[in-house]
Design an enzyme around this catalytic site. Structure first.
Site, PDB file in Angstrom:
ATOM      1  N   LYS A  22     -12.415  -1.356   8.137  1.00 11.90           N
ATOM      2  CA  LYS A  22     -11.662  -2.426   9.184  1.00 11.90           C
ATOM      3  C   LYS A  22     -12.269  -1.961  10.524  1.00 11.90           C
ATOM      4  O   LYS A  22     -13.218  -2.543  10.967  1.00 11.90           O
ATOM      5  CB  LYS A  22     -10.055  -1.961   8.966  1.00 11.90           C
ATOM      6  N   TRP A  32       0.710  -1.117   0.000  1.00 16.08           N
ATOM      7  CA  TRP A  32       0.189  -0.019  -0.010  1.00 16.08           C
ATOM      8  C   TRP A  32       0.801   1.255   0.115  1.00 16.08           C
ATOM      9  O   TRP A  32       0.426   2.275  -0.455  1.00 16.08           O
ATOM     10  CB  TRP A  32      -0.970  -0.088   1.120  1.00 16.08           C
ATOM     11  N   ASP A  73      -0.982   6.924   6.508  1.00 13.23           N
ATOM     12  CA  ASP A  73      -2.036   6.009   6.092  1.00 13.23           C
ATOM     13  C   ASP A  73      -2.386   5.119   7.402  1.00 13.23           C
ATOM     14  O   ASP A  73      -1.570   4.216   7.756  1.00 13.23           O
ATOM     15  CB  ASP A  73      -1.631   5.276   5.031  1.00 13.23           C
TER      16      ASP A  73
HETATM   17  N1  PMP Z   1      -3.641   1.203   2.835  1.00 13.25           N
HETATM   18  C1  PMP Z   1      -4.096  -0.040   3.735  1.00 13.25           C
HETATM   19  C2  PMP Z   1      -3.000  -0.001   4.658  1.00 13.25           C
HETATM   20  C3  PMP Z   1      -4.797  -0.791   3.367  1.00 13.25           C
HETATM   21  O1  PMP Z   1      -5.006  -1.907   3.968  1.00 13.25           O
HETATM   22  C4  PMP Z   1      -5.633  -0.541   2.139  1.00 13.25           C
HETATM   23  C5  PMP Z   1      -6.835  -1.684   1.843  1.00 13.25           C
HETATM   24  N2  PMP Z   1      -6.852  -2.710   2.464  1.00 13.25           N
HETATM   25  C6  PMP Z   1      -5.745   0.554   1.463  1.00 13.25           C
HETATM   26  C7  PMP Z   1      -4.754   1.579   1.865  1.00 13.25           C
HETATM   27  C8  PMP Z   1      -6.599   0.765   0.309  1.00 13.25           C
HETATM   28  O2  PMP Z   1      -7.830   1.228   0.760  1.00 13.25           O
HETATM   29  P1  PMP Z   1      -9.188   1.550  -0.057  1.00 13.25           P
HETATM   30  O3  PMP Z   1      -9.540   0.078  -0.771  1.00 13.25           O
HETATM   31  O4  PMP Z   1     -10.122   2.268   0.740  1.00 13.25           O
HETATM   32  O5  PMP Z   1      -8.667   2.493  -1.192  1.00 13.25           O
END
Ligand code: PMP
Length: 357
Positions: free
Chosen positions: A191, A100, A167
């Site tokens: 989450k 991510w 994040d």
């Molecule tokens: N950052 C992290 C740490 C994540 O775990 C996730 C999704 N699991 C995201 C970003 C992406 O999130 P989204 O699907 O809401 O765009």
């Protein structure tokens, strides 16, 4: 209803009471004769929900003055781009602690120079890289506090000479944090804080308005600050469910109590892996272990038994423990709403399986 233990990585288990309240509101919101998804987002009913939700964020995290809480569409992924759009003038520093983070880095590069000051890609992100030498000429330092896929989490705090941006998609509201140490905190809600469909952004207003570029109205944080996240039609359903989830967190005793329970759950599973099991082994470096996503595999000797264990666990009501393809094996996500009994049931299932061999 069928009894399952939901270890999904997100969307994931939510507090039962929040789901029930939301289900009720879907049928009839506050005796209005209308569904939550039929009311106007400009109605008094929804304005009250929106304001209450913002107030709960501020209360639970003790958010200081000068910060705003925004609820936006596009998930955490849109924040990978919206953040540099608003904050990256010339250069930003990023920590590459997982996939991510890597995606966030890719987007930031569209807006300026990106210095990747630490990375754990050399060992498949199995540890949280040490953060040092933060460049003072960076507009901000971006970190991912919990790496959902690899099961690593940043422990301890960072003293950054430049605004710290995080994040926190997968560990927000899992423990108390000092918001004043951050410039921006963002994440997808799906989450610990609610269903998919809404992202949260906590932003320090003083950081905005410094970049020279023109920012499209919808991507400008200032638009959403001015309109209390009601500039365009908000995700009414997701905000309602988030508000109910936060009420549940408060009713548990807030983030101190939640953190203690999360610690207990993680200790139960890591304790089994470390002290008892000959068959399962954790994949993350011990000092970097996540309290939210616990990744483990079978040792070489038993590797061929992974599929069989998945089937056994499934039959015992364990949902979502298959590991992400980047790590393999298993991942048990132990978010706030997962009870300790869920982790105990999983450990019991592992113990019983192990006894057979
Ligand atoms: N950052 C992290 C740490 C994540 O775990 C996730 C999704 N699991 C995201 C970003 C992406 O999130 P989204 O699907 O809401 O765009």
């Amino acid at each position: 209803m069928k009894q399952v233990y939901n270890f999904n990585a997100g969307p994931c288990i939510l507090p039962r009471v929040a789901v029930e309240k939301t289900a009720q509101a879907l049928l009839d919101l506050n005796g209005s004769g209308m569904s939550l998804i039929e009311i106007s987002h400009r109605s008094k009913d929804f304005e009250a929900i929106n304001s209450e939700c913002i107030a709960l964020w501020k209360e639970l995290l003790s958010i200081p003055d000068g910060y705003h809480v925004l609820f936006l569409g596009g998930g955490a992924s849109l924040q990978f781009c919206m953040l540099p759009y608003n904050l990256l003038g010339a250069k930003a520093a990023y920590v590459e602690s997982g996939s991510w983070a890597k995606k966030a880095i890719k987007e930031a590069k569209l807006f300026g120079e990106v210095a990747v000051i630490a990375s754990s890609s050399d060992k498949n992100y199995s540890y949280y890289p040490a953060i040092a030498d933060i460049p003072r000429d960076a507009d901000y330092l971006h970190i991912t506090t919990n790496n959902t896929i690899y099961g690593t989490e940043l422990h301890g705090s960072i003293d950054s000479p430049v605004p710290l941006v995080a994040d926190m998609s997968s560990d927000i509201m899992s423990r108390p944090i000092d918001v004043s140490k951050y410039g921006v905190i963002y994440g997808g809600a799906q989450k610990n804080v609610g269903p998919a469909g809404v992202a949260f952004v906590i932003v320090k207003e003083a950081l905005l308005g410094k970049v020279k570029r023109a920012i499209p109205t919808m991507l400008d944080y200032r638009t959403h600050i001015a309109e209390k996240s009601l500039f365009n039609t908000p995700p009414v359903f997701a905000v309602y469910a988030m508000c109910e989830t936060l009420k549940w967190i408060k009713a548990q005793g807030g983030l101190q109590a939640i953190a203690a329970l999360n610690r207990k759950k993680a200790d139960t599973l890591y304790g089994y892996l470390d002290n008892e099991s000959k068959m399962f082994v954790g994949t993350a470096d011990k000092a970097s272990r996540s309290l939210m996503n616990i990744c483990f595999v079978m040792t070489e000797q038993y590797k061929d038994k992974e599929e069989e264990f998945l089937n056994v666990a499934k039959a015992a009501g364990m949902v979502g423990i298959k590991g992400h393809r980047s790590v393999g094996g298993f991942r048990a996500s132990t978010y706030n709403a997962l009870p300790l009994s869920g982790v105990q049931a999983l450990v019991e299932c592992m113990r019983e399986f192990e006894k057979k061999f």
